[in-house]
Design an enzyme around this catalytic site. Structure first.
Site, PDB file in Angstrom:
ATOM      1  N   HIS A  58       0.976  -1.059  -0.202  1.00  0.00           N
ATOM      2  CA  HIS A  58      -0.085   0.315   0.154  1.00  0.00           C
ATOM      3  C   HIS A  58       0.526   1.434   0.101  1.00  0.00           C
ATOM      4  O   HIS A  58       0.564   2.551   0.542  1.00  0.00           O
ATOM      5  CB  HIS A  58      -0.418   0.033   0.846  1.00  0.00           C
ATOM      6  N   CYS A  78       8.859  18.284  -7.580  1.00  0.00           N
ATOM      7  CA  CYS A  78       8.896  16.304  -7.910  1.00  0.00           C
ATOM      8  C   CYS A  78      11.333  16.692  -7.569  1.00  0.00           C
ATOM      9  O   CYS A  78      11.941  17.494  -8.455  1.00  0.00           O
ATOM     10  CB  CYS A  78       8.642  16.487  -9.412  1.00  0.00           C
ATOM     11  N   GLY A 124      -2.295  -8.855  12.556  1.00  0.00           N
ATOM     12  CA  GLY A 124      -2.702  -7.778  12.823  1.00  0.00           C
ATOM     13  C   GLY A 124      -3.101  -7.124  11.910  1.00  0.00           C
ATOM     14  O   GLY A 124      -3.162  -5.944  11.530  1.00  0.00           O
TER      15      GLY A 124
END
Ligand code: OAD
Length: 229
Positions: free
Chosen positions: A104, A131, A170
């Site tokens: 993720h 950037c 978890g």
């Protein structure tokens, strides 16, 4: 080979809030208000500030015994260990783990929506910094939002196919594709174990389920694995 999937629960004892324990709120925000591309398009400053705050909070937390035990297992286990984490914190790395896949994304990385490059990032993104690669002011948190494709899925699927043991630690088992990994690994004959504070949506899919805090149960499990070699 062992594949370990971790979720917010492994970092809870370090003081990083989980997602669903606070009634679906994440630091007072509905997940959908801060973790979707639509939310970012509608309110970029709110979303940037939200992740900026979480990135700053990393400085105040430390890995706990569960993170350290997994790093110890990786160092001592010759048959291979891959940690696939849904967490965007860096506590596995800070505990010493090397083989970590952040499906993720990561707080300490920025993604440029112009050039597509990822850059290590420790500062804030709300002030629209340029950037480092292309110079355009189009950086966003390098996290995977709902509706986006998780990172490294091909690598993860291969690891799940190859593993003898799949352990989930978890995670509520509420978010796919991670929630489907146990069935995928189980179908190829891998032993499957869940370690979670309480019963989860996925508990029935595991061969074995252990309930309790990760900081206690993960070091116990690692001792067992190392003892049976
Ligand atoms: P959740 O908050 O959904 O689930 C955390 C789980 O950890 C719950 O089942 C808790 O019971 C358990 N838990 C809490 N404290 C624990 C402890 N000390 N020891 C062991 N278990 C404990 O978090 P995730 O499953 O990680 O995605 O959430 C999955 C994804 O949903 C996240 O990666 C995020 C979120 O929306 C995106 O942002 C794309």
């Amino acid at each position: 080979m062992i594949v370990v999937l971790t979720g917010a629960g492994i970092s809870a004892e370090s003081g990083v809030p989980t997602f669903r324990d606070a009634g679906g709120l994440w630091e007072g925000h509905a997940v959908a208000d801060v973790a979707t591309p639509e939310a970012f398009a509608a309110n970029p400053d709110l979303v940037q500030s939200f992740y900026d705050t979480r990135r700053r909070l990393l400085a105040d937390v430390e890995p706990n015994p569960a993170h350290y035990a997994l790093a110890q297992l990786e160092a001592a286990y010759d048959d291979g260990l891959v940690i696939v984490t849904q967490n965007i914190d860096d506590l596995h790395e800070r505990a010493g783990s090397q083989s970590v896949v952040h499906m993720h994304g990561q707080l300490r990385s920025a993604l440029c929506t112009s050039c597509g490059q990822q850059s290590p990032w420790d500062g804030d993104l709300a002030p629209h910094p340029p950037c480092p690669v292309c110079g355009r002011h189009t950086l966003r948190p390098d996290v995977v939002w709902f509706g986006e494709v998780p990172y490294d899925m091909e690598y993860i699927q291969h690891a799940l196919l190859m593993c003898d043991e799949f352990v989930s630690i978890g995670t509520s088992g509420a978010v796919y594709p991670a929630a489907g990994f146990v069935s995928f690994a189980g179908a190829t004959g891998a032993r499957t174990l869940e370690i979670n504070l309480e019963r989860s949506e996925g508990s029935d899919n595991f061969g074995e389920s252990r309930r309790g805090p990760a900081g206690m149960l993960v070091p116990e499990w690692v001792d067992e694995v190392l003892a049976r070699r």
